[in-house]
Design an enzyme around this catalytic site. Sequence first.
Site, PDB file in Angstrom:
ATOM      1  N   ASP A  38      45.145  40.961  47.847  1.00 26.80           N
ATOM      2  CA  ASP A  38      43.756  40.580  47.602  1.00 26.80           C
ATOM      3  C   ASP A  38      42.812  41.595  48.253  1.00 26.80           C
ATOM      4  O   ASP A  38      42.803  41.750  49.469  1.00 26.80           O
ATOM      5  CB  ASP A  38      43.513  39.178  48.181  1.00 26.80           C
ATOM      6  CG  ASP A  38      42.205  38.561  47.715  1.00 26.80           C
ATOM      7  OD1 ASP A  38      41.353  39.287  47.195  1.00 26.80           O
ATOM      8  OD2 ASP A  38      42.046  37.340  47.871  1.00 26.80           O
ATOM      9  N   CYS A  68      38.159  38.125  42.250  1.00 24.93           N
ATOM     10  CA  CYS A  68      39.438  37.406  42.369  1.00 24.93           C
ATOM     11  C   CYS A  68      39.878  36.655  41.114  1.00 24.93           C
ATOM     12  O   CYS A  68      40.878  37.001  40.477  1.00 24.93           O
ATOM     13  CB  CYS A  68      39.369  36.425  43.532  1.00 24.93           C
ATOM     14  SG  CYS A  68      39.144  37.193  45.145  1.00 24.93           S
ATOM     15  N   HIS A  83      43.800  30.546  43.217  1.00 24.54           N
ATOM     16  CA  HIS A  83      42.381  30.732  42.873  1.00 24.54           C
ATOM     17  C   HIS A  83      42.118  30.670  41.366  1.00 24.54           C
ATOM     18  O   HIS A  83      41.328  31.441  40.819  1.00 24.54           O
ATOM     19  CB  HIS A  83      41.859  32.055  43.452  1.00 24.54           C
ATOM     20  CG  HIS A  83      40.414  31.952  43.889  1.00 24.54           C
ATOM     21  ND1 HIS A  83      39.726  32.987  44.463  1.00 24.54           N
ATOM     22  CD2 HIS A  83      39.531  30.913  43.836  1.00 24.54           C
ATOM     23  CE1 HIS A  83      38.491  32.626  44.738  1.00 24.54           C
ATOM     24  NE2 HIS A  83      38.340  31.354  44.371  1.00 24.54           N
ATOM     25  N   ASP A 122      44.085  42.439  43.146  1.00 23.57           N
ATOM     26  CA  ASP A 122      43.154  41.848  42.187  1.00 23.57           C
ATOM     27  C   ASP A 122      41.851  42.636  42.061  1.00 23.57           C
ATOM     28  O   ASP A 122      41.151  42.529  41.052  1.00 23.57           O
ATOM     29  CB  ASP A 122      42.883  40.372  42.497  1.00 23.57           C
ATOM     30  CG  ASP A 122      42.365  40.128  43.907  1.00 23.57           C
ATOM     31  OD1 ASP A 122      42.194  41.095  44.673  1.00 23.57           O
ATOM     32  OD2 ASP A 122      42.154  38.945  44.259  1.00 23.57           O
TER      33      ASP A 122
END
Length: 481
Positions: A44, A84, A134, A291
């Site tokens: 991330d 994200c 997410h 991401d």
Amino acid sequence: MKCTKSLVLLITVCASVWACNSKNEKSIDNQIESPPNVLILLTDQWRAQATGYAGDVNVHTPNLDSLASNSVNFKNAVSGMPVCSPFRASLITGQRPLTHGVFMNDVQLDTNAVTMAKVFAKEGYDTGYIGKWHLDGHGRLQNVAPGKRRQGFQFWKGNECTHDYNESVYYDNDDPNRKVWEGYDTFKQTDAAIDYIKDKEDSKNPFLMILSYGTPHAPYHTAPEEYRNRFNAEEIKLRKNVPENLKEKAKKDLAGYYAHIAAIDDMIGKVIKNLKDSGQLDNTIIVFTADHGDLLGSHGAYKKQQPYEESARVPMLYYLPEKYKIKKGERDALINSEDIMPTLLSLCEISIPNTVEGLDYRAYLEGKEDIGKSTLLTCVQPFGQWNSIKYGGREYRALKTLKYTYARDLNGPWLLFDNDKDPFQMNNLVGNATYASIQNDLDSKLSTRLEETGDEFLAGLAYIEKWGYTVDETGTVPYTH
């Protein structure tokens, strides 16, 4: 009589040898043709520039460097919408954000979507997910309930979203009770993935596993002390596009960012060693990516959503077993988020659903097709810090080529960079007479691509209304914990 018996014996021996050889050949053929495992190592907010193999002098990433030397390195890979949830939805659907509708954080991906996990499972794969999800939109610390909301993933040790890496919430398969990873979650998530892989050693089914780390996303200073002690903020060398007023802060934050990266690098080494020791590495495709990136002071900003290199370009390695006979090393193609799913399906000899919009890069990898010379970057609706007065957030559509980045906002041409001559993107060429024909050509090509993809490029609020999302004064979907 003796001759007859000898002849019979010779025939029997020959038949036995032939049968043995046939059995061995069949065994080898089965080994070659057996479906590969697929392991996606997802991080991330890891920008493409921040690895040893990419030339970052601040950080040592020996395990990733080793993986890169044995992989295809898509050095120009991008996150088509660098934030994200949109990336994650594109990863598992092979669709662009305006199709799957997840163009903002904290909204739910349609539970009827045709996803990577559903397709692999239909083909006999065991599917597993560990870490940050997410894609559920029911609250960041709430359970992603078993069933449709897990989008085809059978094994589950996941959380919707948390950035408290030392008190990290997760849910264990069908257990509805909230649990907390003990210590630094990057370590424990790695151990969980290794346990999963070990359990699959004797399985008749191949596996698809996504190991989704929450780091190196902020907060930057929460890696274990052992890793934080490796980096001295005063010694950090900044990118040239960090303005003077942010240099001190950026150095401190980058020291913590690199600490998270060093920890992940160790864990990736641990996973790969386990695959090798268990004999599964030779039949496992590994994809390492992120991401989106992190500006970390570049262009006077932090985080993502913007079309700059530090935000939109991500690391992407494809480790492919020797049986594919694909040449290792750097590739120029601008592979995008939605291209990962169709490429993996193709490599695994699985039909690509007609819902998928991404490109299949298998023929490119095999040297049979030349694609990926341009791709799109998009911001449908700026939100959060990108929509603040400080950063002047805006909707944009951008065309990225091997040489240029050209972006248009709702008012017209916004950015044009010659990335060869200006790798830090400090000289905006929009309106520069010398580049007028290039700007016009890129603008025309962008219009063509938008038409081909059915993108009307409306104001963000039009898409929010279309999808029925509720936003606050910053254009952000409010979320609860």
